[in-house]
Design an enzyme around this catalytic site. Structure first.
Site, short mmCIF file in Angstrom:
data_model
loop_
_atom_site.label_atom_id
_atom_site.label_comp_id
_atom_site.label_asym_id
_atom_site.label_seq_id
_atom_site.Cartn_x
_atom_site.Cartn_y
_atom_site.Cartn_z
N SER A 142 0.84 -1.21 0.00
CA SER A 142 0.00 0.00 0.00
C SER A 142 0.86 1.24 0.00
O SER A 142 1.92 1.29 0.64
CB SER A 142 -0.89 0.01 1.25
N TYR A 165 -1.31 5.91 -3.86
CA TYR A 165 -2.30 6.99 -3.72
C TYR A 165 -1.54 8.17 -4.28
O TYR A 165 -0.53 8.59 -3.71
CB TYR A 165 -2.62 7.25 -2.24
N THR A 191 -5.18 3.14 -7.35
CA THR A 191 -6.50 3.07 -6.69
C THR A 191 -7.26 4.35 -6.98
O THR A 191 -6.80 5.44 -6.64
CB THR A 191 -6.31 2.87 -5.17
N LYS A 254 -7.44 -0.05 -9.97
CA LYS A 254 -8.19 -0.70 -8.87
C LYS A 254 -9.36 0.18 -8.44
O LYS A 254 -9.17 1.36 -8.12
CB LYS A 254 -7.26 -0.94 -7.68
N HIS A 278 -13.31 -1.42 -2.59
CA HIS A 278 -12.44 -1.06 -1.47
C HIS A 278 -12.90 -1.74 -0.18
O HIS A 278 -12.77 -1.19 0.91
CB HIS A 278 -12.43 0.47 -1.30
N ARG A 281 -15.28 0.24 2.16
CA ARG A 281 -14.70 1.23 3.08
C ARG A 281 -14.84 2.66 2.61
O ARG A 281 -14.56 3.59 3.36
CB ARG A 281 -13.20 0.93 3.26
N SER A 310 -12.94 -7.73 -2.50
CA SER A 310 -14.05 -7.25 -1.66
C SER A 310 -14.98 -8.38 -1.30
O SER A 310 -15.86 -8.75 -2.09
CB SER A 310 -14.82 -6.09 -2.33
N ILE A 312 -14.02 -11.64 -0.24
CA ILE A 312 -13.53 -13.03 -0.33
C ILE A 312 -13.16 -13.53 1.07
O ILE A 312 -12.32 -12.93 1.75
CB ILE A 312 -12.27 -13.12 -1.24
N ARG A 333 -8.96 -8.01 4.46
CA ARG A 333 -9.06 -8.28 5.90
C ARG A 333 -8.60 -9.68 6.31
O ARG A 333 -7.92 -9.81 7.34
CB ARG A 333 -10.48 -7.99 6.38
C1 FMN Z 1 -7.32 -1.64 6.94
C2 FMN Z 1 -7.43 -1.55 5.45
C3 FMN Z 1 -6.63 -0.65 4.77
C4 FMN Z 1 -6.72 -0.55 3.38
N1 FMN Z 1 -5.87 0.29 2.71
C5 FMN Z 1 -5.92 0.34 1.37
C6 FMN Z 1 -4.98 1.11 0.66
O1 FMN Z 1 -4.09 1.75 1.23
N2 FMN Z 1 -5.11 1.17 -0.70
C7 FMN Z 1 -6.07 0.47 -1.38
O2 FMN Z 1 -6.13 0.54 -2.60
N3 FMN Z 1 -6.94 -0.30 -0.72
C8 FMN Z 1 -6.88 -0.39 0.62
N4 FMN Z 1 -7.74 -1.22 1.29
C9 FMN Z 1 -8.74 -1.99 0.51
C10 FMN Z 1 -8.16 -3.35 0.08
O3 FMN Z 1 -7.13 -3.19 -0.85
C11 FMN Z 1 -9.24 -4.22 -0.55
O4 FMN Z 1 -9.84 -3.53 -1.62
C12 FMN Z 1 -10.31 -4.67 0.43
O5 FMN Z 1 -9.80 -4.84 1.73
C13 FMN Z 1 -10.89 -5.97 -0.04
O6 FMN Z 1 -11.97 -6.34 0.74
P1 FMN Z 1 -11.88 -7.44 1.92
O7 FMN Z 1 -11.23 -6.74 3.06
O8 FMN Z 1 -13.31 -7.75 2.13
O9 FMN Z 1 -11.06 -8.61 1.42
C14 FMN Z 1 -7.64 -1.35 2.67
C15 FMN Z 1 -8.42 -2.27 3.36
C16 FMN Z 1 -8.32 -2.39 4.74
C17 FMN Z 1 -9.15 -3.43 5.45
#
Ligand code: FMN
Length: 382
Positions: A142, A165, A191, A254, A278, A281, A310, A312, A333
């Protein structure tokens, strides 16, 4: 007794002493246990991770935006499909390997970019990279990491992509991209769906300041800090061109949720599409990634790989996403909970579990290789 047991012990003592209940709000130390995990279900890991993480870090990682409809929909979408078996057809055991943008993966699942990992485990992004590499799959670092580009690259000795980012300052953006290329990352993940800090009401209620906690975690680790700069808000195709030019690497877009955007991405020379909301989120109300996947796969028409994340949580989820046309999927996660509970060994345990579960789904469908998983093996039921 390891630190994890200490934390659990402290929690149960406080629960037994109502007079000290307010002390339960004290921050827990960042977990540092390094241990393989016995996993019954990846779903259970979240509850287990909650016990070792402070309220702030756990809420930050687990929760979603707004009313969390999208977060829940990400899981419900998988329940709308069933797997069609074909017994007496496959070889034993099936071959889970695949190749994405030239990177050989031991299974069609990889680690999504996850920011602020220093709040989740002392080894942070380095532990995640080690666990992912040891599992034979792809690490996405990240741009909001708690470790430096070079440290994560050194830990991820297998396939690795760098997620940016995009900094507002073109000079800083250029330096991040060039450092990522020099460090050995082979693609840049751009992203596009994080236009603000998300709107987690659950996190706001805790009053936890993620930025401040990250800075503290970074300082405490003594390691070189992660990349950090004010990000550009208004994004456009010129930014895609900038990343392509300055990194000299393939770009993965993404956050794609519509066929139209996927088509335009291909016109702009994007190397792969990552269908994602995402993890629920960012903007609540967006569709589940799985729900929109088939339309995007159709629009892409095999011109570039389609990745998906997202929601899985199981090997059967991986199977369903591949049957609907994804070339590979990413986990956020689940990998993070593995890191919280067991450091790099915990991450490996998560991938081991996914390998076992995907193997049995493929055996039920009678497919030998992941590229044989197709739409004939799933049916929509609602
Ligand atoms: C704590 C946390 C931080 C994240 N930070 C980023 C990030 O910095 N950049 C990004 O593109 N996605 C980020 N994501 C999203 C993940 O890349 C991903 O899209 C998402 O977690 C997938 O869903 P899932 O958690 O249900 O597997 C983050 C997710 C979490 C849980």
């Amino acid at each position: 007794m390891d630190r994890r047991e200490l934390c659990l012990g402290a929690g149960s003592v406080l629960a037994a002493l109502p007079a000290l209940a307010s002390a339960a709000a004290l921050p827990l130390p960042t977990p540092s246990a390094v241990t393989a995990l016995k996993i019954t279900s990846l779903i259970d890991l979240e509850e287990q991770a909650q016990k070792v993480l402070g309220e702030g870090p756990f809420t930050f990682a687990a929760h979603g935006s707004g009313a969390e409809w999208t977060l829940r929909e990400n899981r419900r979408a998988f329940e709308r499909y069933e797997i069609i078996p074909d017994y007496l057809a496959g070889r034993n055991p099936p071959d889970l390997r695949t190749t994405i943008l030239g990177s050989a993966l031991s299974l069609p699942v990889f680690t999504a970019p996850i920011g602020a990992q220093g709040l989740i485990h002392a080894s942070a992004d380095v532990g995640m990279a080690q666990g992912t590499t040891a599992s034979g799959t792809l690490m996405t670092m990240s741009g909001a990491a708690t470790r430096s580009i070079e440290d994560v690259a050194a830990a991820a000795t297998g396939p690795k992509w760098f997620k940016i980012y995009l900094p507002q300052d073109r000079g800083i953006a250029r330096s991040f991209l060039q450092r990522a290329h020099a460090a050995g990352f082979t693609a840049i993940v751009f992203t596009i769906d994080a236009l603000g800090s998300g709107n987690s009401e659950a996190l706001a209620r805790t009053g936890f300041d993620v930025g401040k906690a990250m800075a503290e975690a970074s300082a405490k680790s003594g390691a070189a800090p992660g990349p950090s700069a004010p990000t550009k808000r208004g994004l456009g195709w010129d930014d895609v061109a900038f990343i392509q030019k300055e990194s000299g690497l393939p770009v993965v877009l993404k956050g794609v949720l519509t066929p139209d955007l996927a088509k335009r991405a291909i016109e702009h020379g994007v190397a792969a599409i990552q269908v994602s909301n995402h993890g629920g989120r960012q903007t609540d109300g967006l569709p589940a990634a799985l729900e929109v996947l088939p339309g995007i796969v159709e629009a892409v028409g095999g011109k570039v790989p389609v990745l998906m994340d997202s929601g899985i949580r199981r090997g059967v989820d991986v199977f369903k996403a591949l049957a609907l046309g994804a070339n590979a999927v990413a986990v956020g996660r689940p990998a993070l909970w593995g890191l919280a509970l067991g450091g790099h060994l915990g991450v490996q345990s998560v991938y081991d579990r996914l390998k076992q579960e995907l193997t049995s789904a493929m055996q039920a469908a009678g497919v030998d290789r992941v590229d044989q998983i197709n739409a004939k093996y799933v049916r929509k039921i609602a």
